[in-house]
Design an enzyme around this catalytic site. Structure first.
Site, PDB file in Angstrom:
ATOM      1  N   LEU A 165      57.295  18.375  51.440  1.00 30.15           N
ATOM      2  CA  LEU A 165      58.018  19.025  50.349  1.00 30.15           C
ATOM      3  C   LEU A 165      58.667  17.962  49.453  1.00 30.15           C
ATOM      4  CD1 LEU A 165      58.088  22.019  49.902  1.00 30.15           C
ATOM      5  CD2 LEU A 165      60.267  22.125  51.101  1.00 30.15           C
ATOM      6  N   HIS A 166      57.857  17.250  48.664  1.00 28.12           N
ATOM      7  CA  HIS A 166      58.401  16.240  47.751  1.00 28.12           C
ATOM      8  C   HIS A 166      58.662  16.880  46.394  1.00 28.12           C
ATOM      9  CE1 HIS A 166      54.466  15.378  45.721  1.00 28.12           C
ATOM     10  NE2 HIS A 166      54.044  15.913  46.825  1.00 28.12           N
ATOM     11  N   ALA A 167      58.958  16.066  45.388  1.00 29.52           N
ATOM     12  CA  ALA A 167      59.468  16.600  44.119  1.00 29.52           C
ATOM     13  C   ALA A 167      58.609  17.710  43.504  1.00 29.52           C
ATOM     14  CB  ALA A 167      59.648  15.468  43.110  1.00 29.52           C
TER      15      ALA A 167
ATOM     16  N   ALA B 210      58.382  20.989  45.733  1.00 29.79           N
ATOM     17  CA  ALA B 210      59.737  21.543  45.828  1.00 29.79           C
ATOM     18  C   ALA B 210      60.146  22.128  44.476  1.00 29.79           C
ATOM     19  CB  ALA B 210      60.725  20.469  46.280  1.00 29.79           C
TER      20      ALA B 210
END
Lengths: 90, 149
Positions: free
Chosen positions: A14-16, A19
């Site tokens: 769940l990176h930028a 997310a």
């Protein structure tokens, strides 16, 4: 209250970007939306409407996250978020 | 200027639309700017408390008086290993201009990725309209963004 589980398939977890897809969908609803990640050292919770809160879960590929949605538009929010997970998170 | 944010690195401050990734360029993740770096040390753009440091060190969040800030080094860099050397930990208090990380921008470029350092206000709590000061800036020293009443 609506809830559903989702297992992350995206490399990098769940990176930028993934997310952010969740946050921008979540912000359109007035319901409270919480995401919980269980790990061996306890549960972590995040506000789905706050990007850095979500990123701080440190959810990785293969981790299962649980959405808890509570409010007047919880049903629509759950449907929308589930499809965002499948289409934009991976 | 009551509320301002420094450039996180030496380089050229550009608008977010210069970033080749819609998640950033569309403003979906928040308002902010990008810096085409000429240095290698990424600094805290404002004082505050470090919230998260990504596993490989490419992204940092800071709770500041303006709101939640995200410093994101490069685009699609979440997969890179051995490129970022974090110098801070979650929960640590930082002053504006304090080094956050050293990054090997050569390696990012060699991978064919965009190496811009992106600053986003992911949650704005201070009042005012976001204004960007484009052009050459020194990291941790020159204002790149401010809030106008």
């Amino acid at each position: 209250m609506q809830s559903f589980d989702y297992t992350l398939g995206c490399v990098g977890g769940l990176h930028a970007r993934p997310a952010g897809a969740i946050v921008s969908a979540a912000k359109r609803f007035s319901s409270d939306i919480l995401i919980r990640k269980l790990s061996p050292d306890g549960a972590k919770e995040a506000d789905a409407k706050r990007l850095i809160s979500l990123m701080s879960l440190g959810a990785r590929k293969g981790d299962t996250i649980t959405f808890f949605i509570n409010g007047p538009d919880e049903r629509e929010a759950a449907e929308r978020l589930h499809s965002v997970c499948r289409e934009s998170v991976g | 200027m009551k509320y301002s944010v420094f450039s996180p690195i030496d380089g050229e401050v550009l608008s977010l639309s210069s970033v080749p990734d819609e998640a950033f360029s569309s403003g979906m993740l928040g308002e902010g700017f990008a810096v085409k770096p000429s240095g290698e040390t990424v600094c805290a753009p404002a004082g505050g408390v470090i919230g998260t440091v990504s596993e490989n060190g490419h992204a940092y969040s800071i709770a500041s008086e303006i709101g939640d800030l995200l410093v994101h080094i490069g685009v699609d860099t979440v997969h890179l290993e051995g490129v970022f050397e974090p110098m801070v930990k979650p929960g640590q208090k930082v002053a504006a201009g304090q080094p956050l990380c050293r990054a090997d921008f050569e390696k990012i470029r060699a991978e064919g990725l965009c190496e811009s350092v992106i600053l986003l206000i992911t949650e704005k709590t201070a009042p005012g309209e976001v204004k960007i000061q484009k052009g050459t800036a020194r990291g941790g020293k020159d204002v790149a963004l401010y809030l106008q009443d």
